[in-house]
Enzyme design. Structure first.
Site, PDB file in Angstrom:
ATOM      1  CE  LYS A   1     -15.841  -6.429 -23.626  1.00 37.45           C
ATOM      2  NZ  LYS A   1     -17.069  -5.639 -23.808  1.00 37.45           N
TER       3      LYS A   1
ATOM      4  CE1 TYR B   1     -13.524  -6.670 -20.709  1.00 34.33           C
ATOM      5  CE2 TYR B   1     -11.432  -5.768 -21.473  1.00 34.33           C
ATOM      6  CZ  TYR B   1     -12.788  -5.609 -21.223  1.00 34.33           C
ATOM      7  OH  TYR B   1     -13.411  -4.408 -21.492  1.00 34.33           O
TER       8      TYR B   1
END
Ligand SMILES: NC(=O)c1ccc[n+]([C@@H]2O[C@H](COP(=O)([O-])OP(=O)(O)OC[C@H]3O[C@@H](n4cnc5c(N)ncnc54)[C@H](OP(=O)(O)O)[C@@H]3O)[C@@H](O)[C@H]2O)c1
Length: 285
Positions: A170, A166
């Site tokens: 990001k 993740y």
């Protein structure tokens, strides 16, 4: 402080596109923009029932679904810390959804945005990519290019692979925004952290991951989805002199957050750009 009712200007004539507009921050972004008289709002999501509910609520704001202009692209759709998997095109699931999907859509829409910008005051056309403070969970080295077509099952420290991946996706949102700003200087491009927000993204996690997030916000609590949309709405509509292209923006309008070496690296941003360009050429329309 930001109040969407009084701080968003009249949006007459402007056209917006929001990915992930069917729930959470994206849905609230669509609803708040619609209250300020835009020409059109497109929103994208997978949940037809939710989309139909929003459309019927806003019917009067959606006179037609074609447009020759696009004033703001809000790349908001996202997933977080899901079980390891690949997308249909073979990318690590979070990287494919959070980064590659938006890059593919942008490739189709940037020409329209550049044309729109030719007739507007400098800086008024915007690209916003929803990043997250979670970018800081990225693996050592920032983006592990050799792993982007694996299912991310073996790179995770300290919270586990799914959080590391993740963070990597990001960080990609943040870096891609900086490179988009360099590639298209007439478009104002920023990445956004919305705050920690009480949405399906968080509530869909397993017990321990949910607990981790709640504990990290101990004493503050999570933002409501409507509040979680404020930083996005600020960046989409604030006057051009108050927003700097290429920056990462925390709530509300703060582009002074501390970044690490990878998040500030022009070389890494360019490497991601080149990798993405090469990949997009291989994708079928
Ligand atoms: N919530 C937070 O605390 C937080 C913090 C930092 C950053 N963010 C970022 O904010 C953004 C919005 O998150 P949220 O909290 O509002 O989450 P959410 O309520 O789960 O909304 C996510 C949206 O993305 C859409 N989406 C997910 N995968 C998709 C795919 N493959 N194709 C098309 N649409 C897809 C979802 O569509 P469906 O309705 O079909 O599922 C939904 O509309 C994300 O990029 C997230 O990383 C959130």
């Amino acid at each position: 402080m930001f109040d969407p009712v009084s701080d968003i200007p009249d949006l007459s004539g402007r056209v917006f596109l929001v990915t992930g507009g069917t729930s959470g921050i994206g849905k609230e972004t669509v609803l708040a923009l619609a209250a300020h008289n835009p020409a059109q709002i497109y929103f994208i999501g997978r949940n037809t029932a939710s989309a139909e509910g929003i459309l019927s609520k806003l019917k009067a704001s959606f006179p037609s679904l074609t447009s020759k202009r696009l004033d703001a692209f809000i790349g908001n759709a996202g997933i977080m810390a899901l079980a390891s998997a690949l997308t249909k095109d073979g990318y690590e699931l979070q990287f494919g959804t959070n980064h590659v999907g938006h890059a593919a859509l942008l490739r189709l829409l940037v020409p329209t945005m550049l044309r729109t910008g030719e007739k507007e005051p400098a800086g008024s056309v915007r690209i916003l990519l929803l990043s997250s403070q979670g970018w800081a969970l990225h693996p050592k080295g920032g983006i592990l290019f050799d792993n982007l077509k694996t299912n991310c099952s073996d790179i995770g420290v300290p919270l586990g692979s799914n959080w590391t991946c993740y963070g990597q996706s990001k960080l990609a949102n943040l870096l891609y925004a900086t490179e988009l700003a360099r590639q298209y200087p007439t478009v104002t491009t920023v990445s956004i952290h919305p705050g920690v927000v009480n949405t399906n993204l968080v509530n869909g996690l397993g017990f321990w991951n949910r607990a981790l997030i709640r504990v990290s916000q101990f004493g503050k609590g999570l933002l409501t989805p409507a509040h979680g949309a404020h930083n996005t709405l600020w960046a989409a509509t604030v006057e051009s002199s108050k927003i700097k292209s290429g920056t990462y923006v925390e709530p509300i309008g703060n582009s002074g957050a501390k970044l690490d070496e990878d998040a500030m690296s022009r070389e890494l941003a360019k490497k991601l750009w080149d990798w993405t360009e090469a990949e997009l050429k291989t994708l079928k329309a």
